[in-house]
Design an enzyme around this catalytic site. Structure first.
Site, PDB file in Angstrom:
ATOM      1  N   TYR A  91      -9.741   8.242 -19.990  1.00 60.25           N
ATOM      2  CA  TYR A  91      -8.336   8.278 -20.412  1.00 60.25           C
ATOM      3  C   TYR A  91      -8.045   7.229 -21.480  1.00 60.25           C
ATOM      4  O   TYR A  91      -8.529   6.100 -21.387  1.00 60.25           O
ATOM      5  CB  TYR A  91      -7.407   8.016 -19.220  1.00 60.25           C
ATOM      6  CG  TYR A  91      -7.365   9.153 -18.234  1.00 60.25           C
ATOM      7  CD1 TYR A  91      -6.867  10.403 -18.601  1.00 60.25           C
ATOM      8  CD2 TYR A  91      -7.815   8.969 -16.931  1.00 60.25           C
ATOM      9  CE1 TYR A  91      -6.821  11.438 -17.684  1.00 60.25           C
ATOM     10  CE2 TYR A  91      -7.766  10.004 -16.005  1.00 60.25           C
ATOM     11  CZ  TYR A  91      -7.270  11.240 -16.389  1.00 60.25           C
ATOM     12  OH  TYR A  91      -7.227  12.270 -15.491  1.00 60.25           O
ATOM     13  N   CYS A 145     -10.619   6.121 -13.400  1.00 64.85           N
ATOM     14  CA  CYS A 145      -9.729   7.242 -13.081  1.00 64.85           C
ATOM     15  C   CYS A 145      -9.380   7.215 -11.591  1.00 64.85           C
ATOM     16  O   CYS A 145      -9.839   6.353 -10.854  1.00 64.85           O
ATOM     17  CB  CYS A 145     -10.400   8.571 -13.409  1.00 64.85           C
ATOM     18  SG  CYS A 145     -11.139   8.659 -15.044  1.00 64.85           S
ATOM     19  N   MET A 146      -8.581   8.178 -11.147  1.00 73.06           N
ATOM     20  CA  MET A 146      -8.179   8.209  -9.741  1.00 73.06           C
ATOM     21  C   MET A 146      -9.385   8.382  -8.811  1.00 73.06           C
ATOM     22  O   MET A 146      -9.460   7.751  -7.754  1.00 73.06           O
ATOM     23  CB  MET A 146      -7.170   9.333  -9.497  1.00 73.06           C
ATOM     24  CG  MET A 146      -6.603   9.333  -8.084  1.00 73.06           C
ATOM     25  SD  MET A 146      -5.494  10.694  -7.745  1.00 73.06           S
ATOM     26  CE  MET A 146      -4.046  10.226  -8.664  1.00 73.06           C
ATOM     27  N   ASP A 147     -10.310   9.243  -9.211  1.00 72.75           N
ATOM     28  CA  ASP A 147     -11.411   9.600  -8.310  1.00 72.75           C
ATOM     29  C   ASP A 147     -12.792   9.295  -8.886  1.00 72.75           C
ATOM     30  O   ASP A 147     -13.796   9.527  -8.216  1.00 72.75           O
ATOM     31  CB  ASP A 147     -11.360  11.109  -8.003  1.00 72.75           C
ATOM     32  CG  ASP A 147      -9.960  11.582  -7.753  1.00 72.75           C
ATOM     33  OD1 ASP A 147      -9.351  11.089  -6.786  1.00 72.75           O
ATOM     34  OD2 ASP A 147      -9.444  12.406  -8.542  1.00 72.75           O
ATOM     35  N   HIS A 195       0.722 -21.940  12.005  1.00 74.77           N
ATOM     36  CA  HIS A 195      -0.192 -21.407  10.988  1.00 74.77           C
ATOM     37  C   HIS A 195      -0.114 -22.286   9.744  1.00 74.77           C
ATOM     38  O   HIS A 195       0.964 -22.667   9.316  1.00 74.77           O
ATOM     39  CB  HIS A 195       0.220 -19.966  10.654  1.00 74.77           C
ATOM     40  CG  HIS A 195      -0.769 -19.227   9.798  1.00 74.77           C
ATOM     41  ND1 HIS A 195      -2.090 -19.106  10.130  1.00 74.77           N
ATOM     42  CD2 HIS A 195      -0.617 -18.553   8.630  1.00 74.77           C
ATOM     43  CE1 HIS A 195      -2.719 -18.393   9.203  1.00 74.77           C
ATOM     44  NE2 HIS A 195      -1.848 -18.045   8.279  1.00 74.77           N
ATOM     45  N   ARG A 235       7.473 -18.858   7.345  1.00 75.33           N
ATOM     46  CA  ARG A 235       7.358 -17.418   7.581  1.00 75.33           C
ATOM     47  C   ARG A 235       8.057 -17.042   8.887  1.00 75.33           C
ATOM     48  O   ARG A 235       9.125 -16.474   8.857  1.00 75.33           O
ATOM     49  CB  ARG A 235       5.864 -17.051   7.593  1.00 75.33           C
ATOM     50  CG  ARG A 235       5.586 -15.604   7.397  1.00 75.33           C
ATOM     51  CD  ARG A 235       4.144 -15.329   7.016  1.00 75.33           C
ATOM     52  NE  ARG A 235       3.168 -15.688   8.042  1.00 75.33           N
ATOM     53  CZ  ARG A 235       1.858 -15.448   7.931  1.00 75.33           C
ATOM     54  NH1 ARG A 235       1.385 -14.837   6.852  1.00 75.33           N
ATOM     55  NH2 ARG A 235       1.019 -15.808   8.886  1.00 75.33           N
ATOM     56  N   ARG A 283      -8.200 -19.039  15.574  1.00 75.07           N
ATOM     57  CA  ARG A 283      -7.997 -17.641  15.143  1.00 75.07           C
ATOM     58  C   ARG A 283      -8.833 -17.406  13.892  1.00 75.07           C
ATOM     59  O   ARG A 283      -8.476 -17.807  12.803  1.00 75.07           O
ATOM     60  CB  ARG A 283      -6.512 -17.399  14.849  1.00 75.07           C
ATOM     61  CG  ARG A 283      -5.583 -17.782  15.994  1.00 75.07           C
ATOM     62  CD  ARG A 283      -4.134 -17.422  15.673  1.00 75.07           C
ATOM     63  NE  ARG A 283      -3.637 -18.020  14.458  1.00 75.07           N
ATOM     64  CZ  ARG A 283      -3.028 -19.199  14.365  1.00 75.07           C
ATOM     65  NH1 ARG A 283      -2.818 -19.928  15.439  1.00 75.07           N
ATOM     66  NH2 ARG A 283      -2.605 -19.652  13.199  1.00 75.07           N
ATOM     67  N   LYS A 320      -6.574  -7.774  12.431  1.00 70.28           N
ATOM     68  CA  LYS A 320      -5.415  -7.090  11.829  1.00 70.28           C
ATOM     69  C   LYS A 320      -5.855  -6.313  10.592  1.00 70.28           C
ATOM     70  O   LYS A 320      -6.962  -6.538  10.065  1.00 70.28           O
ATOM     71  CB  LYS A 320      -4.351  -8.125  11.451  1.00 70.28           C
ATOM     72  CG  LYS A 320      -4.807  -9.117  10.388  1.00 70.28           C
ATOM     73  CD  LYS A 320      -3.823 -10.283  10.271  1.00 70.28           C
ATOM     74  CE  LYS A 320      -4.275 -11.256   9.202  1.00 70.28           C
ATOM     75  NZ  LYS A 320      -3.487 -12.508   9.247  1.00 70.28           N
TER      76      LYS A 320
HETATM   77  C1  PLP Z   1      -4.304 -13.598   9.300  1.00 68.88           C
HETATM   78  C2  PLP Z   1      -4.035 -14.742  10.180  1.00 68.88           C
HETATM   79  C3  PLP Z   1      -5.084 -15.551  10.629  1.00 68.88           C
HETATM   80  C4  PLP Z   1      -6.493 -15.442  10.099  1.00 68.88           C
HETATM   81  O1  PLP Z   1      -6.577 -16.141   8.896  1.00 68.88           O
HETATM   82  P1  PLP Z   1      -7.961 -16.272   8.091  1.00 68.88           P
HETATM   83  O2  PLP Z   1      -7.633 -17.118   6.936  1.00 68.88           O
HETATM   84  O3  PLP Z   1      -8.333 -14.873   7.690  1.00 68.88           O
HETATM   85  O4  PLP Z   1      -8.936 -16.843   9.037  1.00 68.88           O
HETATM   86  C5  PLP Z   1      -4.776 -16.530  11.566  1.00 68.88           C
HETATM   87  N1  PLP Z   1      -3.505 -16.702  12.013  1.00 68.88           N
HETATM   88  C6  PLP Z   1      -2.477 -15.963  11.578  1.00 68.88           C
HETATM   89  C7  PLP Z   1      -1.111 -16.223  12.096  1.00 68.88           C
HETATM   90  C8  PLP Z   1      -2.701 -14.967  10.637  1.00 68.88           C
HETATM   91  O5  PLP Z   1      -1.670 -14.241  10.193  1.00 68.88           O
END
Ligand code: PLP
Length: 386
Positions: A268, A314-316, A169, A139, A222, A42
């Site tokens: 700045y 700065c920005m850049d 999670h 969540r 995951r 992601k």
């Molecule tokens: C982002 C995410 C992960 C990965 O988590 P890490 O801590 O980066 O390994 C796993 N499951 C869900 C639902 C997530 O949103």
């Protein structure tokens, strides 16, 4: 491949794909044989590049991919990989048709959603879904075994859905104290237990749980942050089962060098004043690249030496103070190794008063990504030139 063909500004991020492969294969060694590793790509693979990381992860043995939103899943599909691809976040019911078309699995947790999505799916279309359980993250997800079973029953009855997974999670898998983690794990285990028919995937482990708690491996994990070679938290660093290899480096080159007299001001607000004769160099990177103003005072590496950023970012652009004159074109490492020295993602996170996850995510698309294998450039991505 020449860098000049793809961009002109001397600022770039380097992604070491060998380190992604290494982190994935070392993790696979910890998992039981029938446990699949889903690579979490992601947020453009935490800023590293979704397609490139997905390919490297799958080549290294990952058997699934996960993203937050359907749009990201569609982007990852460009990698042309045939492994399962799961959207972890909420999708709209209208998105069900596209997901089914592209064989992308969606996360579900409301019966109303299923009723509505059913209408958007055509005759003969089958959408794979994973039910999310909220065991304490607060969540997304169903909160009780009853709700879980009601959804599962609905999915089993419908010819348009296939129950591919059930998951949850953890909120604190990266904390030294494990009480809350155990509470969540126990609740998830009892919810899964209550299901008469188990789906192909039950999964709960993020990186921290994967690396620390074997019992969470179930039949899929995951893996996000640790695939990129970053520790899920500072406090569990000493518990990691193998040394992670950071994949992301950020580099630039000096574009201007000058010797200033004592008492001259920089940037700045004129907040920095030279306290003696000083060599000051200008770097072509700033907060619009995600190199935020908070990084005033941060140490970077120039000519193998540790040197500070002076004055406001700065920005850049931003300025550094050199111990001696260095030529224009000198490579400067902002994140990563240079010679014997290293600036880690955690160093930058500490300075920015945030976590390492945030740092590569906010390095903007203006910074080209250079991909390396065996020290050789294999691909350059620069959205500005596409
Ligand atoms: C982002 C995410 C992960 C990965 O988590 P890490 O801590 O980066 O390994 C796993 N499951 C869900 C639902 C997530 O949103």
């Amino acid at each position: 491949m020449t860098v000049e063909a793809k961009f002109y500004r001397d600022t770039w991020a380097e992604i070491n794909l060998d380190h992604i492969s290494y982190n994935v294969s070392e993790t696979l060694r910890l998992l039981p044989e029938n446990t699949k590793l889903f690579a979490v790509v992601k947020a453009n693979a935490y800023g590293h590049g979704d397609v490139q990381v997905a390919k490297a992860a799958v080549e290294a043995g990952a058997q699934g991919l996960a993203v937050a939103f359907l749009d990201e899943a569609l982007s990852v599909k460009r990698a042309g990989l045939s492994v399962p691809l799961l959207v972890l976040g909420a999708s709209s019911p209208q998105a069900a048709k596209m997901a089914a078309d592209r064989q992308i699995s969606l996360t579900v947790f409301q019966k109303d959603w299923l009723l509505e999505a059913e209408k958007h799916l055509e005759e003969g279309q089958l959408l794979r879904v994973h039910i999310k359980c909220d065991t304490g993250m607060g969540r997304l997800g169903v909160k009780t075994p009853e709700e879980l079973n009601e959804l599962a029953a609905f999915i089993h009855r419908s010819p348009k859905f296939f129950l591919e997974g059930v998951f949850t999670h953890f909120a604190t898998a990266d904390d030294l104290s494990t009480d809350y983690f155990e509470e969540q794990y126990g609740l998830f285990a009892s919810m899964v237990d209550s299901l008469e028919e188990k789906p192909p995937f039950t999964h709960c482990a993020n990186s921290a749980a994967t690396l620390r708690f074997g019992k969470t491996h179930l039949n899929a994990v995951r893996l996000g942050i640790s695939m990129y070679g970053l520790s899920p938290s500072e406090e569990i660093k000493q518990e990691l089962p193998f040394p992670l290899k950071q994949s992301f480096s950020l580099r630039t080159r000096i574009v201007h060098v000058k010797k200033l007299k004592k008492g001259e001001k920089i940037s700045y607000g004129a907040t920095y004043e030279t306290s003696e004769e000083e060599w000051i160099a200008t770097l072509p990177i700033g907060y619009a690249d995600g190199w935020l103003r908070k990084l005033q005072g941060q140490i970077v590496l120039a000519g193998g030496k540790r040197v500070p950023i002076v004055g406001r970012v700065c920005m850049d652009q931003c300025m550094i103070r050199l111990p001696e004159e260095m030529p224009v074109g000198t490579e400067v490492t902002l994140i990563g190794k240079q010679g014997e020295e290293e600036i880690t993602m955690d160093d930058i996170a500490r300075k920015m008063e945030t976590i390492n996850y945030e740092v590569p995510c906010i390095i903007t698309a203006r910074v080209p990504r250079i991909y390396k294998r065996n020290g050789e450039i294999v691909e350059i991505v620069n959205p500005l030139s596409e």
